[in-house]
Design a protein around this motif. Structure first.
Motif, PDB file in Angstrom:
ATOM      1  N   GLY A 150      25.464  32.576  25.345  1.00  0.00           N
ATOM      2  CA  GLY A 150      25.488  32.155  23.954  1.00  0.00           C
ATOM      3  C   GLY A 150      24.300  32.582  23.122  1.00  0.00           C
ATOM      4  O   GLY A 150      24.263  32.347  21.910  1.00  0.00           O
ATOM      5  N   PHE A 151      23.309  33.245  23.734  1.00  0.00           N
ATOM      6  CA  PHE A 151      22.055  33.570  23.045  1.00  0.00           C
ATOM      7  C   PHE A 151      21.934  35.052  22.693  1.00  0.00           C
ATOM      8  O   PHE A 151      20.886  35.488  22.222  1.00  0.00           O
ATOM      9  CB  PHE A 151      20.873  33.136  23.928  1.00  0.00           C
ATOM     10  CG  PHE A 151      19.673  32.645  23.166  1.00  0.00           C
ATOM     11  CD1 PHE A 151      19.726  31.480  22.414  1.00  0.00           C
ATOM     12  CD2 PHE A 151      18.477  33.331  23.211  1.00  0.00           C
ATOM     13  CE1 PHE A 151      18.614  31.011  21.723  1.00  0.00           C
ATOM     14  CE2 PHE A 151      17.355  32.888  22.527  1.00  0.00           C
ATOM     15  CZ  PHE A 151      17.419  31.719  21.775  1.00  0.00           C
ATOM     16  N   ASP A 152      22.998  35.827  22.895  1.00  0.00           N
ATOM     17  CA  ASP A 152      22.913  37.282  22.703  1.00  0.00           C
ATOM     18  C   ASP A 152      22.475  37.677  21.295  1.00  0.00           C
ATOM     19  O   ASP A 152      21.698  38.627  21.116  1.00  0.00           O
ATOM     20  CB  ASP A 152      24.260  37.951  23.009  1.00  0.00           C
ATOM     21  CG  ASP A 152      24.571  38.012  24.490  1.00  0.00           C
ATOM     22  OD1 ASP A 152      23.880  37.344  25.271  1.00  0.00           O
ATOM     23  OD2 ASP A 152      25.524  38.729  24.856  1.00  0.00           O
ATOM     24  N   MET A 153      22.980  36.986  20.271  1.00  0.00           N
ATOM     25  CA  MET A 153      22.631  37.342  18.896  1.00  0.00           C
ATOM     26  C   MET A 153      21.150  37.115  18.616  1.00  0.00           C
ATOM     27  O   MET A 153      20.546  37.841  17.809  1.00  0.00           O
ATOM     28  CB  MET A 153      23.481  36.535  17.922  1.00  0.00           C
ATOM     29  CG  MET A 153      24.910  37.057  17.790  1.00  0.00           C
ATOM     30  SD  MET A 153      24.984  38.561  16.798  1.00  0.00           S
ATOM     31  CE  MET A 153      24.652  37.885  15.181  1.00  0.00           C
ATOM     32  N   GLU A 154      20.544  36.139  19.284  1.00  0.00           N
ATOM     33  CA  GLU A 154      19.111  35.903  19.132  1.00  0.00           C
ATOM     34  C   GLU A 154      18.310  37.029  19.778  1.00  0.00           C
ATOM     35  O   GLU A 154      17.288  37.474  19.244  1.00  0.00           O
ATOM     36  CB  GLU A 154      18.730  34.550  19.742  1.00  0.00           C
ATOM     37  CG  GLU A 154      19.387  33.357  19.076  1.00  0.00           C
ATOM     38  CD  GLU A 154      19.006  33.248  17.614  1.00  0.00           C
ATOM     39  OE1 GLU A 154      17.798  33.102  17.336  1.00  0.00           O
ATOM     40  OE2 GLU A 154      19.904  33.320  16.758  1.00  0.00           O
ATOM     41  N   VAL A 155      18.769  37.479  20.940  1.00  0.00           N
ATOM     42  CA  VAL A 155      18.135  38.626  21.607  1.00  0.00           C
ATOM     43  C   VAL A 155      18.220  39.856  20.706  1.00  0.00           C
ATOM     44  O   VAL A 155      17.236  40.580  20.507  1.00  0.00           O
ATOM     45  CB  VAL A 155      18.822  38.909  22.955  1.00  0.00           C
ATOM     46  CG1 VAL A 155      18.246  40.177  23.591  1.00  0.00           C
ATOM     47  CG2 VAL A 155      18.673  37.727  23.900  1.00  0.00           C
TER      48      VAL A 155
ATOM     49  N   TYR B 238      29.034  27.140  23.961  1.00  0.00           N
ATOM     50  CA  TYR B 238      27.706  26.622  23.659  1.00  0.00           C
ATOM     51  C   TYR B 238      27.580  26.287  22.172  1.00  0.00           C
ATOM     52  O   TYR B 238      28.056  27.038  21.311  1.00  0.00           O
ATOM     53  CB  TYR B 238      26.633  27.644  24.052  1.00  0.00           C
ATOM     54  CG  TYR B 238      26.691  28.021  25.512  1.00  0.00           C
ATOM     55  CD1 TYR B 238      26.067  27.241  26.472  1.00  0.00           C
ATOM     56  CD2 TYR B 238      27.392  29.146  25.928  1.00  0.00           C
ATOM     57  CE1 TYR B 238      26.128  27.571  27.818  1.00  0.00           C
ATOM     58  CE2 TYR B 238      27.470  29.481  27.274  1.00  0.00           C
ATOM     59  CZ  TYR B 238      26.840  28.694  28.208  1.00  0.00           C
ATOM     60  OH  TYR B 238      26.913  29.012  29.540  1.00  0.00           O
ATOM     61  N   GLU B 239      26.933  25.170  21.905  1.00  0.00           N
ATOM     62  CA  GLU B 239      26.741  24.721  20.533  1.00  0.00           C
ATOM     63  C   GLU B 239      25.830  25.688  19.794  1.00  0.00           C
ATOM     64  O   GLU B 239      24.736  26.016  20.264  1.00  0.00           O
ATOM     65  CB  GLU B 239      26.120  23.317  20.544  1.00  0.00           C
ATOM     66  CG  GLU B 239      26.255  22.576  19.230  1.00  0.00           C
ATOM     67  CD  GLU B 239      27.695  22.256  18.878  1.00  0.00           C
ATOM     68  OE1 GLU B 239      28.027  22.365  17.678  1.00  0.00           O
ATOM     69  OE2 GLU B 239      28.473  21.904  19.784  1.00  0.00           O
ATOM     70  N   GLY B 240      26.292  26.156  18.636  1.00  0.00           N
ATOM     71  CA  GLY B 240      25.476  27.050  17.820  1.00  0.00           C
ATOM     72  C   GLY B 240      25.625  28.518  18.142  1.00  0.00           C
ATOM     73  O   GLY B 240      25.041  29.370  17.457  1.00  0.00           O
ATOM     74  N   SER B 241      26.369  28.858  19.186  1.00  0.00           N
ATOM     75  CA  SER B 241      26.589  30.272  19.510  1.00  0.00           C
ATOM     76  C   SER B 241      27.619  30.862  18.551  1.00  0.00           C
ATOM     77  O   SER B 241      28.492  30.152  18.048  1.00  0.00           O
ATOM     78  CB  SER B 241      27.059  30.424  20.954  1.00  0.00           C
ATOM     79  OG  SER B 241      28.324  29.796  21.136  1.00  0.00           O
ATOM     80  N   PRO B 242      27.548  32.169  18.274  1.00  0.00           N
ATOM     81  CA  PRO B 242      28.470  32.777  17.312  1.00  0.00           C
ATOM     82  C   PRO B 242      29.851  33.023  17.906  1.00  0.00           C
ATOM     83  O   PRO B 242      29.988  33.239  19.115  1.00  0.00           O
ATOM     84  CB  PRO B 242      27.785  34.097  16.974  1.00  0.00           C
ATOM     85  CG  PRO B 242      27.033  34.446  18.222  1.00  0.00           C
ATOM     86  CD  PRO B 242      26.554  33.129  18.779  1.00  0.00           C
ATOM     87  N   HIS B 243      30.862  33.005  17.058  1.00  0.00           N
ATOM     88  CA  HIS B 243      32.189  33.460  17.458  1.00  0.00           C
ATOM     89  C   HIS B 243      32.140  34.977  17.598  1.00  0.00           C
ATOM     90  O   HIS B 243      31.305  35.658  16.979  1.00  0.00           O
ATOM     91  CB  HIS B 243      33.225  33.049  16.414  1.00  0.00           C
ATOM     92  CG  HIS B 243      34.631  33.343  16.813  1.00  0.00           C
ATOM     93  ND1 HIS B 243      35.277  34.523  16.482  1.00  0.00           N
ATOM     94  CD2 HIS B 243      35.523  32.621  17.533  1.00  0.00           C
ATOM     95  CE1 HIS B 243      36.502  34.514  16.979  1.00  0.00           C
ATOM     96  NE2 HIS B 243      36.683  33.366  17.617  1.00  0.00           N
ATOM     97  N   MET B 244      33.034  35.537  18.383  1.00  0.00           N
ATOM     98  CA  MET B 244      33.010  36.975  18.633  1.00  0.00           C
ATOM     99  C   MET B 244      33.123  37.808  17.355  1.00  0.00           C
ATOM    100  O   MET B 244      32.523  38.884  17.267  1.00  0.00           O
ATOM    101  CB  MET B 244      34.125  37.363  19.613  1.00  0.00           C
ATOM    102  CG  MET B 244      35.527  37.071  19.158  1.00  0.00           C
ATOM    103  SD  MET B 244      36.762  37.527  20.410  1.00  0.00           S
ATOM    104  CE  MET B 244      36.657  39.316  20.354  1.00  0.00           C
ATOM    105  N   THR B 245      33.849  37.318  16.369  1.00  0.00           N
ATOM    106  CA  THR B 245      33.987  38.083  15.126  1.00  0.00           C
ATOM    107  C   THR B 245      32.648  38.204  14.408  1.00  0.00           C
ATOM    108  O   THR B 245      32.325  39.270  13.856  1.00  0.00           O
ATOM    109  CB  THR B 245      35.023  37.433  14.210  1.00  0.00           C
ATOM    110  OG1 THR B 245      34.689  36.033  14.027  1.00  0.00           O
ATOM    111  CG2 THR B 245      36.420  37.530  14.798  1.00  0.00           C
ATOM    112  N   GLU B 246      31.866  37.129  14.423  1.00  0.00           N
ATOM    113  CA  GLU B 246      30.536  37.157  13.807  1.00  0.00           C
ATOM    114  C   GLU B 246      29.603  38.096  14.561  1.00  0.00           C
ATOM    115  O   GLU B 246      28.878  38.901  13.943  1.00  0.00           O
ATOM    116  CB  GLU B 246      29.955  35.749  13.790  1.00  0.00           C
ATOM    117  CG  GLU B 246      28.569  35.664  13.175  1.00  0.00           C
ATOM    118  CD  GLU B 246      27.965  34.279  13.280  1.00  0.00           C
ATOM    119  OE1 GLU B 246      26.735  34.149  13.057  1.00  0.00           O
ATOM    120  OE2 GLU B 246      28.693  33.316  13.594  1.00  0.00           O
TER     121      GLU B 246
END
Length: 297
Positions: A213-218, A242-250
């Motif tokens: 769930g943290f990939d976008m932060e990385v 995971y709470e706060g993780s992005p949907h795949m489209t985002e």
């Protein structure tokens, strides 16, 4: 003329051992059978064990699909690394080193830079990499900024810096315990790149992220240096665990806005009852970085 290989297979059959001849120099030998074999290409088979009726989960017929998707994704990434002349793979969320081992088994011989903050997994990762001179290990997580954060433990390969979502708690019993935690260092990707790429004359890096769930932060932590990556791989969520993780489209929109284009999407997990995909492995390329003369030229 019968080869020695064929003679051995014949002898095994006469002894009551089940033999599946896959072609020249390849066979599956089993005392009990209980497997399926699917030909994926002229030189590749997928062999998977079959569950007995008593052990098969109700309405769960997706095991072979998962194995096939995993095999195809592995092959796709291996071909990608060759085609794009990748010489450094950043393995973020390395766990025990499974991905790095897979890269070596697939024939990749360039540098691997693995990141893993969880102590138990880190020890096993270091063991996996200790005899590989071009496999570096960083004992930290990566994110948007430099900090110390709370990591949830006890979730096996699903340890995360994020809380589980309501859907995640419903799907996985392991998420019931949110009390087991540890403090981990978080660094930015752009801050470690120079050190990680040292000694590579013409870096062509590839970014693999599997951070629960943290990939976008990385990704955000790469800053402008994300432009240096020829390709990337991210686990994107169709159903958020995971709470706060992005949907795949985002997530995919953000990756595309940075210049990456999809080359493959492979289901990672599904709901047994509905067949809905929970997460995909999304492989992407910066097409402008493809060698003009083709693979290996």
């Amino acid at each position: 003329m019968t080869t020695m290989f064929r003679k051995v297979l014949g002898a095994a059959s006469r002894l009551g051992v089940q033999v599946l001849d896959l072609g020249p120099g390849a066979a599956v030998i089993s005392r009990r059978g209980g497997y399926t074999a699917t030909k994926l290409s002229s030189d590749a088979w997928l062999v998977a064990g079959k569950l007995s009726r008593s052990s098969r989960a109700p309405r769960d017929g997706w095991g072979l699909h998962k194995a096939a998707a995993s095999s195809l994704c592995t092959r796709h990434v291996a071909d990608f690394l060759v085609n794009y002349e990748v010489n450094c793979v950043f393995d973020v969320g390395a766990n025990k080193g499974q991905y790095g081992k897979q890269l070596r088994e697939s024939g990749y011989r360039g540098r691997i830079v693995s990141f893993e903050p969880v102590p138990d997994a880190l020890a096993k990762l270091r063991k996996a990499a200790e005899r590989d001179r071009d496999w570096l290990v960083y004992p930290c997580a990566l994110g948007r900024g430099e900090s110390v954060e709370t990591m949830h433990l006890g979730w096996k390969t699903m340890n995360s810096l994020l809380e589980p979502s309501a859907y995640g708690q419903q799907r996985y019993k392991r998420f019931a315990d949110t009390s087991t935690t540890t403090q981990v260092q978080v660094r930015r990707l752009d801050e470690v790149m120079d050190e990680a790429l040292e000694g590579i004359a013409d870096p062509r890096p590839y970014l693999k992220m599997d951070t629960q769930g943290f990939d976008m932060e990385v990704f955000a932590g790469a800053g402008k240096r994300i432009d240096e990556y020829v390709g990337m791989q991210s686990e994107v969520a169709a159903l958020r665990l995971y709470e706060g993780s992005p949907h795949m489209t985002e997530a995919i929109t953000a990756y595309q806005d940075a210049g990456f284009e999809i080359t493959g999407m492979y289901p990672v997990t599904r709901e047994a009852a509905t067949g809905r995909v929970v997460e995909f492995d999304c492989v992407m390329a910066r097409a402008a970085f493809a060698p003009a003369d083709g693979p290996g030229k």
